[in-house]
Design a protein around this motif. Structure first.
Motif, mmCIF file in Angstrom:
data_model
loop_
_atom_site.group_PDB
_atom_site.id
_atom_site.type_symbol
_atom_site.label_atom_id
_atom_site.label_comp_id
_atom_site.label_asym_id
_atom_site.label_seq_id
_atom_site.Cartn_x
_atom_site.Cartn_y
_atom_site.Cartn_z
ATOM 1 N N ASP A 18 0.825 -1.207 0.000
ATOM 2 C CA ASP A 18 0.000 0.000 0.000
ATOM 3 C C ASP A 18 0.861 1.259 0.000
ATOM 4 O O ASP A 18 2.076 1.212 0.195
ATOM 5 C CB ASP A 18 -0.990 -0.013 1.166
ATOM 6 N N SER A 19 0.198 2.380 -0.218
ATOM 7 C CA SER A 19 0.895 3.668 -0.326
ATOM 8 C C SER A 19 1.637 4.042 0.944
ATOM 9 O O SER A 19 2.713 4.636 0.889
ATOM 10 C CB SER A 19 -0.097 4.783 -0.674
ATOM 11 N N LYS A 20 1.088 3.703 2.094
ATOM 12 C CA LYS A 20 1.737 4.043 3.357
ATOM 13 C C LYS A 20 3.080 3.318 3.476
ATOM 14 O O LYS A 20 4.075 3.908 3.870
ATOM 15 C CB LYS A 20 0.832 3.675 4.536
ATOM 16 N N ARG A 21 3.108 2.041 3.121
ATOM 17 C CA ARG A 21 4.367 1.285 3.163
ATOM 18 C C ARG A 21 5.373 1.851 2.168
ATOM 19 O O ARG A 21 6.555 1.955 2.461
ATOM 20 C CB ARG A 21 4.129 -0.187 2.857
ATOM 21 N N LYS A 22 4.909 2.208 0.976
ATOM 22 C CA LYS A 22 5.802 2.780 -0.031
ATOM 23 C C LYS A 22 6.415 4.083 0.473
ATOM 24 O O LYS A 22 7.617 4.312 0.355
ATOM 25 C CB LYS A 22 5.050 3.032 -1.339
ATOM 26 N N LEU A 23 5.571 4.944 1.039
ATOM 27 C CA LEU A 23 6.037 6.223 1.576
ATOM 28 C C LEU A 23 7.051 6.004 2.699
ATOM 29 O O LEU A 23 8.129 6.591 2.686
ATOM 30 C CB LEU A 23 4.847 7.034 2.094
ATOM 31 N N LEU A 24 6.699 5.163 3.661
ATOM 32 C CA LEU A 24 7.596 4.916 4.790
ATOM 33 C C LEU A 24 8.897 4.276 4.342
ATOM 34 O O LEU A 24 9.966 4.602 4.860
ATOM 35 C CB LEU A 24 6.910 4.053 5.842
ATOM 36 N N MET A 25 8.833 3.384 3.364
ATOM 37 C CA MET A 25 10.050 2.759 2.858
ATOM 38 C C MET A 25 10.974 3.822 2.261
ATOM 39 O O MET A 25 12.170 3.841 2.532
ATOM 40 C CB MET A 25 9.707 1.704 1.799
ATOM 41 N N GLY A 26 10.416 4.726 1.461
ATOM 42 C CA GLY A 26 11.227 5.787 0.866
ATOM 43 C C GLY A 26 11.843 6.698 1.903
ATOM 44 O O GLY A 26 13.042 6.988 1.863
ATOM 45 N N LEU A 27 11.054 7.143 2.867
ATOM 46 C CA LEU A 27 11.573 8.032 3.901
ATOM 47 C C LEU A 27 12.558 7.318 4.821
ATOM 48 O O LEU A 27 13.589 7.874 5.188
ATOM 49 C CB LEU A 27 10.422 8.636 4.713
ATOM 50 N N PHE A 28 12.242 6.072 5.190
ATOM 51 C CA PHE A 28 13.125 5.333 6.096
ATOM 52 C C PHE A 28 14.498 5.124 5.483
ATOM 53 O O PHE A 28 15.520 5.388 6.123
ATOM 54 C CB PHE A 28 12.513 3.978 6.478
ATOM 55 N N TRP A 29 14.551 4.677 4.226
ATOM 56 C CA TRP A 29 15.856 4.399 3.624
ATOM 57 C C TRP A 29 16.596 5.677 3.265
ATOM 58 O O TRP A 29 17.832 5.694 3.232
ATOM 59 C CB TRP A 29 15.734 3.418 2.469
ATOM 60 N N GLU A 61 19.215 2.483 -4.760
ATOM 61 C CA GLU A 61 19.559 1.068 -4.868
ATOM 62 C C GLU A 61 18.896 0.254 -3.763
ATOM 63 O O GLU A 61 18.327 -0.817 -4.009
ATOM 64 C CB GLU A 61 21.075 0.894 -4.808
ATOM 65 N N LYS A 62 18.940 0.760 -2.538
ATOM 66 C CA LYS A 62 18.348 0.034 -1.411
ATOM 67 C C LYS A 62 16.832 -0.044 -1.543
ATOM 68 O O LYS A 62 16.230 -1.089 -1.288
ATOM 69 C CB LYS A 62 18.741 0.696 -0.085
ATOM 70 N N ILE A 63 16.198 1.050 -1.948
ATOM 71 C CA ILE A 63 14.742 1.023 -2.138
ATOM 72 C C ILE A 63 14.391 0.028 -3.240
ATOM 73 O O ILE A 63 13.409 -0.706 -3.136
ATOM 74 C CB ILE A 63 14.205 2.436 -2.435
ATOM 75 N N GLY A 64 15.200 -0.017 -4.295
ATOM 76 C CA GLY A 64 14.979 -0.984 -5.368
ATOM 77 C C GLY A 64 15.027 -2.421 -4.872
ATOM 78 O O GLY A 64 14.263 -3.272 -5.330
ATOM 79 N N GLN A 65 15.898 -2.695 -3.922
ATOM 80 C CA GLN A 65 15.981 -4.034 -3.334
ATOM 81 C C GLN A 65 14.771 -4.307 -2.436
ATOM 82 O O GLN A 65 14.175 -5.386 -2.490
ATOM 83 C CB GLN A 65 17.259 -4.177 -2.509
#
Length: 139
Positions: free
Chosen positions: A11-22, A112-116
């Motif tokens: 979902d969008s929340k996970r995508k957003l958090l993944m981007g900000l976290f990494w 690169e990390k987000i891609g993984q």
């Protein structure tokens, strides 16, 4: 500026958090323990900036606005400060982009990390990160 399309089934929340976290996690490698400060968020209809002397947090209202824009494939922009590094990040059409001012190699590391991680249904996000950016309910 470097970008990655996030095609994973999340979902969008996970995508957003993944981007900000990494962005935060990789930035810490060059900036040490400096705080991750969101200085401005721009959605299609709103611009959020913190009150003087405060930190901008992803309150329920701000988060809902961001997620609605992401779901509607509209651009959301973030101005982030991490130590001496100024980071511009954006999310649009499932594409997360990042632009750094001080350490250009950092862009490639983040992307690169987000891609993984985007290949995983549940990307790696430290449990303490969502509350630090103001999100009370995660996932």
């Amino acid at each position: 500026m470097k970008s990655v399309e996030i095609t994973g089934n999340m979902d969008s929340k996970r995508k957003l958090l993944m981007g900000l976290f990494w962005t935060n996690r990789k930035g810490v490698r060059s900036e040490g323990c400096a705080p991750f400060l969101i200085e401005k968020i721009e959605t299609e209809n709103n611009t959020y900036i913190p009150d003087e002397g405060k930190f901008l947090k992803l309150s329920d209202d701000i988060l809902n606005d961001i997620l609605e824009n992401i779901d509607d494939k509209k651009e959301v922009k973030f101005d982030i400060k991490l130590g001496k590094e100024d980071i511009k990040a954006s999310f649009k059409d499932n594409v997360f982009s990042v632009d750094t001012t001080k350490t250009k190699d950092l862009e490639a590391e983040i992307i690169e990390k987000i891609g993984q991680e985007e290949k995983r249904k549940y990307p790696n996000i430290c449990f303490s990160f969502p509350p630090r950016v103001g999100i009370r309910k995660y996932p």
